[in-house]
Enzyme design. Structure first.
Site, PDB file in Angstrom:
ATOM      1  N   SER A 126      -5.361   2.507   4.401  1.00  0.00           N
ATOM      2  CA  SER A 126      -4.806   1.695   3.339  1.00  0.00           C
ATOM      3  C   SER A 126      -5.734   1.688   2.124  1.00  0.00           C
ATOM      4  O   SER A 126      -6.110   2.743   1.626  1.00  0.00           O
ATOM      5  CB  SER A 126      -4.544   0.280   3.866  1.00  0.00           C
ATOM      6  OG  SER A 126      -3.733  -0.457   2.987  1.00  0.00           O
ATOM      7  N   ASP A 313       6.220   1.674   5.017  1.00  0.00           N
ATOM      8  CA  ASP A 313       5.732   1.321   6.362  1.00  0.00           C
ATOM      9  C   ASP A 313       5.548  -0.186   6.512  1.00  0.00           C
ATOM     10  O   ASP A 313       4.878  -0.647   7.428  1.00  0.00           O
ATOM     11  CB  ASP A 313       4.427   2.055   6.675  1.00  0.00           C
ATOM     12  CG  ASP A 313       3.257   1.617   5.803  1.00  0.00           C
ATOM     13  OD1 ASP A 313       3.462   0.782   4.894  1.00  0.00           O
ATOM     14  OD2 ASP A 313       2.138   2.105   6.034  1.00  0.00           O
ATOM     15  N   HIS A 351       2.492   0.066   9.062  1.00  0.00           N
ATOM     16  CA  HIS A 351       1.180   0.059   8.417  1.00  0.00           C
ATOM     17  C   HIS A 351       0.063  -0.422   9.349  1.00  0.00           C
ATOM     18  O   HIS A 351      -1.085   0.013   9.221  1.00  0.00           O
ATOM     19  CB  HIS A 351       1.239  -0.840   7.178  1.00  0.00           C
ATOM     20  CG  HIS A 351       0.108  -0.646   6.230  1.00  0.00           C
ATOM     21  ND1 HIS A 351       0.025   0.427   5.368  1.00  0.00           N
ATOM     22  CD2 HIS A 351      -1.006  -1.394   6.002  1.00  0.00           C
ATOM     23  CE1 HIS A 351      -1.080   0.334   4.641  1.00  0.00           C
ATOM     24  NE2 HIS A 351      -1.717  -0.762   4.999  1.00  0.00           N
TER      25      HIS A 351
END
Length: 382
Positions: A126, A313, A351
């Site tokens: 991320s 996601d 995610h």
């Protein structure tokens, strides 16, 4: 599981061309190994870092500001890896009114030998992928107005490879969506971070000491909030929200260029599917329930750059994960190539599941195999 690990260790041993350390950089709201007892950022209830080490890999994780800008996070990562007194730079510190060298921020270093002859591999999840790119820039830039070793020297060649996982290279539309719904949300972040911070940091640290946000022992709550509201931290560009927004990511990408001596890899995640007869996306059944409202908002966001941004996601847009849009991006096809972003396989996970959170036992086992396999590729690089 142990048999699989033994096989992976053997394969890694016979195929390795380098044994450079792997540095893991967490994303937004992430934490370090010494925080959140029994629950790891990398692996959830499974200690992924330890499992990778058991597979014969040199793996370390850093703990950087969970809501900080990529600039601050990159500097923090540097000192945790190399060692020494954390130094945000005199010019930046003076201009923002922050503490240049916060007390208690001296590190022995995860890899003190780090230099051009002893480079590192970085894996960022991320925002951690954005932070890796910012660190890459800081290592190569030379500032005539700074005195720290990091900021005043060209440290080219210190990074062998950068791998990003679910990274919003071009920003995520979740930022404008959240700011439209809760415009005060990110402004509250430093305030919340400062409330009883000394007690809270025992399990989770916002790492904002350099902003001087600690509430004084005799300072009233009203005066404390007034002081924070007038501080430079109240400017959202000094927090992660700007870097993670499409506008902030675009601004950074304009200054960023691929290094022709660095290997780049990107993994994209997706947990949505397109609606019938419409370009919009909806969450799949395997997406965690708490991510679905955000996923629906992103999948139907009419202010998206185009319809390719609807797939996501739960936190980031899938199309944004392949690499900076202004840099060369190709599908990975062995052998690896330097200087271009190489898209690895798209992964059908949300995610958080890709780092071992809220996933099934089978998916968590698949993650261990995925990370091991990719690290074997990194160790094969010349």
């Amino acid at each position: 599981m142990k048999f699989v690990l033994y096989i992976l260790i053997f394969i890694s041993f016979i195929t390795a061309n380098n044994n450079h350390p792997i540095i893991l950089i967490h994303g937004f709201l992430g934490w370090g190994r010494d925080e959140m007892p029994g629950y790891y950022y990398w692996g959830g209830r499974t200690d992924l870092e330890a499992l990778l080490q058991d597979s014969g890999h040199k793996v370390f994780s850093v703990s950087v500001g969970p809501i900080s800008s990529n600039y601050d996070r990159a500097i923090e990562a540097y000192y945790q890896i190399k060692g020494g007194q954390l130094d945000y730079g005199k010019h930046r510190s003076d201009s923002l009114g922050i503490i240049q060298k916060p007390g208690g921020k001296y590190y022995s270093g995860l890899y003190p030998n780090w230099d051009e002859k002893n480079p590192i591999h970085i894996i960022g999840h991320s925002q951690g992928g954005q932070t890796a790119k910012q660190l890459e820039v800081l290592l190569k830039e030379i500032s005539d107005i700074e005195e720290s070793f990091l900021l005043s020297n060209n440290l080219n060649g210190w990074i062998k490879s950068i791998t990003t996982i679910s990274t919003p290279h071009n920003g995520t539309t979740l930022v404008p969506i959240m700011l439209n719904i809760f415009p005060f949300l990110l402004d509250m972040a430093p305030w919340v971070a400062g409330i009883d911070i000394n007690a809270f940091k025992e399990i989770y640290n916002f790492d904002l000491e350099h902003w001087g946000i600690d509430r004084g022992p005799k300072e009233s709550l009203l005066k404390y909030y007034d002081r924070i509201g007038r501080s430079p931290l109240a400017n959202s560009k000094n927090l992660c929200s700007w870097d993670l927004s499409p506008e902030g990511a675009h601004e950074f990408n304009k200054k960023y260029e691929n290094d022709q001596n660095v290997y780049y890899f990107s993994f994209a995640t997706s947990a949505t599917s397109q609606k019938k007869y419409k370009p919009f996306h909806k969450p799949n059944k395997n997406m965690s329930l708490h991510l679905r409202p955000m996923s629906r908002a992103m999948g139907n966001y009419i202010n998206s750059p185009d319809s390719t941004w609807f797939e996501n996601d739960g936190i980031c847009n899938t199309v944004s994960m392949d690499g900076p849009s202004n840099q060369k991006i190709i599908l990975y096809n062995a052998p690896p190539i330097k200087g271009v972003w190489q898209k690895m396989q798209h992964i059908n996970m949300d995610h958080q599941a890709i780092i071992g959170h809220m996933g099934s036992k089978t998916s968590n086992q698949n993650i261990v195999v995925l990370y091991n396999k990719h690290i074997e590729l990194l160790k094969s690089l010349h």
